[in-house]
Motif scaffolding. Structure first.
Motif, PDB file in Angstrom:
ATOM      1  N   UNK B   3      14.555 -15.466  86.195  1.00  0.00           N
ATOM      2  CA  UNK B   3      15.029 -14.343  86.994  1.00  0.00           C
ATOM      3  C   UNK B   3      16.227 -13.680  86.349  1.00  0.00           C
ATOM      4  N   UNK B   4      16.295 -12.368  86.548  1.00  0.00           N
ATOM      5  CA  UNK B   4      17.378 -11.579  85.972  1.00  0.00           C
ATOM      6  C   UNK B   4      18.737 -12.168  86.331  1.00  0.00           C
ATOM      7  N   UNK B   7      19.473 -15.456  84.644  1.00  0.00           N
ATOM      8  CA  UNK B   7      19.755 -15.237  83.235  1.00  0.00           C
ATOM      9  C   UNK B   7      21.202 -14.777  83.080  1.00  0.00           C
ATOM     10  N   UNK B   8      21.607 -13.853  83.936  1.00  0.00           N
ATOM     11  CA  UNK B   8      22.984 -13.350  83.919  1.00  0.00           C
ATOM     12  C   UNK B   8      23.951 -14.489  84.187  1.00  0.00           C
ATOM     13  N   UNK B   9      23.607 -15.277  85.198  1.00  0.00           N
ATOM     14  CA  UNK B   9      24.459 -16.379  85.610  1.00  0.00           C
ATOM     15  C   UNK B   9      24.660 -17.354  84.457  1.00  0.00           C
ATOM     16  N   UNK B  10      23.554 -17.652  83.784  1.00  0.00           N
ATOM     17  CA  UNK B  10      23.598 -18.610  82.700  1.00  0.00           C
ATOM     18  C   UNK B  10      24.512 -18.085  81.585  1.00  0.00           C
ATOM     19  N   UNK B 161      25.878 -15.317  93.503  1.00  0.00           N
ATOM     20  CA  UNK B 161      24.558 -14.947  93.035  1.00  0.00           C
ATOM     21  C   UNK B 161      23.542 -14.962  94.172  1.00  0.00           C
ATOM     22  N   UNK B 162      23.606 -16.053  94.940  1.00  0.00           N
ATOM     23  CA  UNK B 162      22.669 -16.180  96.061  1.00  0.00           C
ATOM     24  C   UNK B 162      22.862 -15.055  97.055  1.00  0.00           C
ATOM     25  N   UNK B 168      21.783  -7.549  97.879  1.00  0.00           N
ATOM     26  CA  UNK B 168      21.621  -6.376  97.017  1.00  0.00           C
ATOM     27  C   UNK B 168      20.193  -6.246  96.516  1.00  0.00           C
ATOM     28  N   UNK B 169      19.572  -7.397  96.204  1.00  0.00           N
ATOM     29  CA  UNK B 169      18.223  -7.334  95.643  1.00  0.00           C
ATOM     30  C   UNK B 169      17.150  -7.257  96.722  1.00  0.00           C
ATOM     31  N   UNK B 170      17.572  -7.370  97.968  1.00  0.00           N
ATOM     32  CA  UNK B 170      16.595  -7.314  99.064  1.00  0.00           C
ATOM     33  C   UNK B 170      15.678  -6.095  98.989  1.00  0.00           C
TER      34      UNK B 170
END
Lengths: 224, 427
Positions: B3-4, B7-10, B161-162, B168-170
């Protein structure tokens, strides 16, 4: 007999007129909505051929107009729409028959005959020609007062031929008359030949003159 | 694939880790420098104040001897002793590591200032020491703090993130769900949830426009086929009636009659093709809406009866095996067309005097007829895939079957087994 052809395609109206010319019909035509409405108010017709898609209005409205004045004119819808809804609607409002374009002129002639026959009050539903007597209600045929037993298809063919006397009928037209829409699906209509052969034999056996002739290269003709 | 957000988080977490790890030596050096600087100042101050006190107290040499004798005991961390050779020595700053005198035997680090002070015109060596935290201890503490902060940061990232993902991603997720369900054939335009995010709002607006245009193009194309077929119907009708009239002319030679008949054949093919195109267009345009309860067995025998002439003239033998009554809720015209096309297909493609087998079992209809080679299973239901001039196929019969089946959610399959073409419709 008066027939009104309500059809915007002038060529088709002209063809119908000239095809029916050999018979004792007086054909008039109207090629738009207003014209048609005017004519049905001014005259009575034995049969009206009604196209549904007309410049200036919907043929269904003309049909409603005819029926609302309790006119006795027989109505045959001739439509390119060929949709079940239109057919059902047209017949429900009071059309006597429905014929989808493209059709054979001979088929139209047969339908007109049938409609006019049904509309005549004095009619006994019989067609007589020389020694032949056809009862269209009981579907029986007599030659010199002697009954000839025909299959349903042979009977239909005989009525079709008699209604189109002295006309050349192609094998396709005969097949379409017998099988309806299904004939459309095939190129080969050889079965017509078998039915005609049987009909010819049965009529001949009953002592009927040989009216049914083969026109080489094109089809068959009921010649009197 | 990940997931985007993950990936960002990582990436962010790794970056934060690297930065904070890099900060450990930096912190160490900065703290060390500041500390040592402060300690040096401190040592210098002490040494200065000792020197000043001596010069202010004006002790005589005897008293000075006494002071020096127990100096070490009184002034912890400093040493005062007469300079050897009496030669003045420049100040020096250094570090030593030794056991703490009061400590438990551990090694300690000391910052030392040695300077020369003058008392009663004699040079004395004053040594001031201050305990400094050892380098390893400093680094250890800084590392622990850093690791704790890294962990806090990562936990924070995950939680944020969660929350972002859900909030936001809803709208994005709902857009995605709607797109997954979207079917062009449904022709219903999509409207997406409003969103406060510019990128998503733009995406939604563009998607809505794209879908709207696509639906319009699709409808246009469908309408085009329907309109074109309608428009063709009248000229075909005129041609047909002209041929009927031509046949009636008295002076038509046999040769000419044959030509007229030869025109009639392709004309009827055009007419058939046109009718089939119209049916396809109407199915696609959902114009067969009226549905009713239909008995397949009855419709089948009605259809067989209508086709009887064609069956007889080919000498075909139809075997019907029906073990059950199949009742369907469908449009009558479509079901009739389906049966008609299946039967017509079998009749047309059978050799003289062959057997056609029809089975009505387990809610399905199976029609099999003999054949010599298999048809292309992938292409068989495609439009115009099996046009042949000999059989007079319009190339649309099987496509119509397929369309009717998918319209009604029935399945159609074709197999070639033991020299039999087998068509199976599952209702």
């Amino acid at each position: 007999m008066k027939i009104l052809i309500i059809e915007d395609e002038k060529e088709l109206a002209r063809d119908i007129k000239s095809f029916l010319a050999s018979e004792d019909y007086l054909c008039e035509s109207a090629n738009n909505y207003a014209d048609a409405i005017e004519k049905i108010h001014l005259h009575d017709y034995d049969c009206i051929l009604l196209d549904l898609m007309l410049p200036g209005g919907d043929g269904i409205d003309i049909l409603k107009e005819i029926k609302s004045h309790h006119k006795q004119d027989g109505v045959i819808i001739i439509s390119a729409k060929d949709s079940i809804e239109d057919k059902v609607l047209g017949l429900k409002i009071g059309a006597d028959d429905y014929l989808a374009k493209p059709f054979h002129q001979s088929e139209l002639a047969a339908r007109i005959h049938s409609v006019i026959r049904r509309k005549q009050f004095d009619s006994t539903n019989t067609i007589e020609q020389d020694e032949i007597r056809i009862d269209t209600l009981s579907k029986t045929v007599t030659v010199n007062d002697q009954q000839v037993i025909l299959t349903k298809k042979e009977f239909d063919l005989l009525v079709f031929f008699v209604g189109n006397k002295n006309r050349v009928l192609s094998k396709e037209a005969l097949a379409e008359h017998l099988s309806g829409d299904i004939a459309d699906m095939f190129d080969n209509h050889d079965f017509v030949y078998a039915h005609i052969k049987n009909l010819k034999r049965k009529l001949k056996d009953a002592g009927c003159a040989n009216y049914l002739t083969t026109v080489y290269g094109s089809g068959y003709k009921w010649k009197i | 694939m990940s997931k985007l957000l993950n990936k960002q988080l990582k990436t962010l977490s790794i970056f934060a880790l690297i930065i904070l790890m890099c900060s450990i030596p930096v912190y160490y050096f900065v703290i060390e420098t500041i500390w040592l600087g402060e300690l040096d100042d401190h040592n210098a101050l002490i040494s200065q104040s000792i020197e000043e006190r001596f010069s202010n107290s004006e002790v005589n040499d005897e008293e000075l001897e006494n002071v020096l004798s127990f100096w070490d005991a009184l002034q912890a961390g400093t040493q005062l002793e007469p300079l050897k050779n009496g030669i003045f020595k420049a100040d020096s700053i250094y570090e030593v590591e030794r056991e703490d005198i009061w400590g438990d035997g551990e090694m300690e680090r000391f910052r030392v200032l040695q300077s020369t002070i003058k008392i009663n015109d004699k040079n004395y060596l004053l040594t001031v020491e201050t305990n400094v935290e050892e380098a390893s201890e400093t680094i250890f503490i800084i590392s622990i703090i850093t690791v704790v902060f890294v962990l806090l940061m990562i936990i924070g990232f995950i939680l944020i993130n969660r929350k972002i993902s859900a909030k936001i991603w809803g709208p994005f997720q709902s857009t995605l769900e709607k797109l997954k369900k979207f079917q062009l054939a449904d022709e219903s335009a999509l409207s997406f949830e409003p969103t406060q995010i510019i990128e998503f709002a733009e995406l939604n607006a563009e998607l809505e426009l794209l879908i709207k245009n696509n639906i319009a193009a699709y409808q246009k194309q469908k309408r085009f086929v329907e309109n074109a077929s309608h428009e063709l119907q009248t000229p075909i009708a005129v041609l047909k009636s002209k041929l009927d009239l031509l046949l009636q002319s008295k002076d038509l030679s046999e040769e000419q009659s044959k030509i007229v008949s030869a025109i009639a054949l392709p004309l009827s093919r055009i007419s058939r093709l046109n009718k089939n195109l119209l049916i396809l267009a109407k199915i696609e345009n959902h114009q067969y809406k009226e549905e009713e309860e239909l008995n397949l067995n009855d419709l089948l025998s009605e259809n067989m009866e209508m086709l009887d002439d064609y069956i007889q003239s080919k000498g075909l033998n139809f075997t019907i095996v029906s073990s059950e009554q199949i009742n369907l809720h469908s449009n009558k015209f479509l079901l009739e067309t389906l049966l008609n096309n299946l039967l017509t297909n079998a009749i047309k493609n059978s050799a003289q005097n062959e057997t056609v087998r029809i089975e009505l079992i387990e809610n399905s209809l199976i029609i099999s007829n003999a054949g010599t080679q298999t048809l292309d299973q992938k292409k068989i239901f495609e439009r115009f895939s099996n046009v042949s001039n000999e059989s007079g196929n319009s190339g649309l019969g099987l496509s119509i079957i397929k369309e009717i089946c998918s319209y009604n959610n029935w399945s159609i399959s074709y197999e070639f087994e033991k020299n039999q073409h087998i068509f199976k419709v599952n209702f």
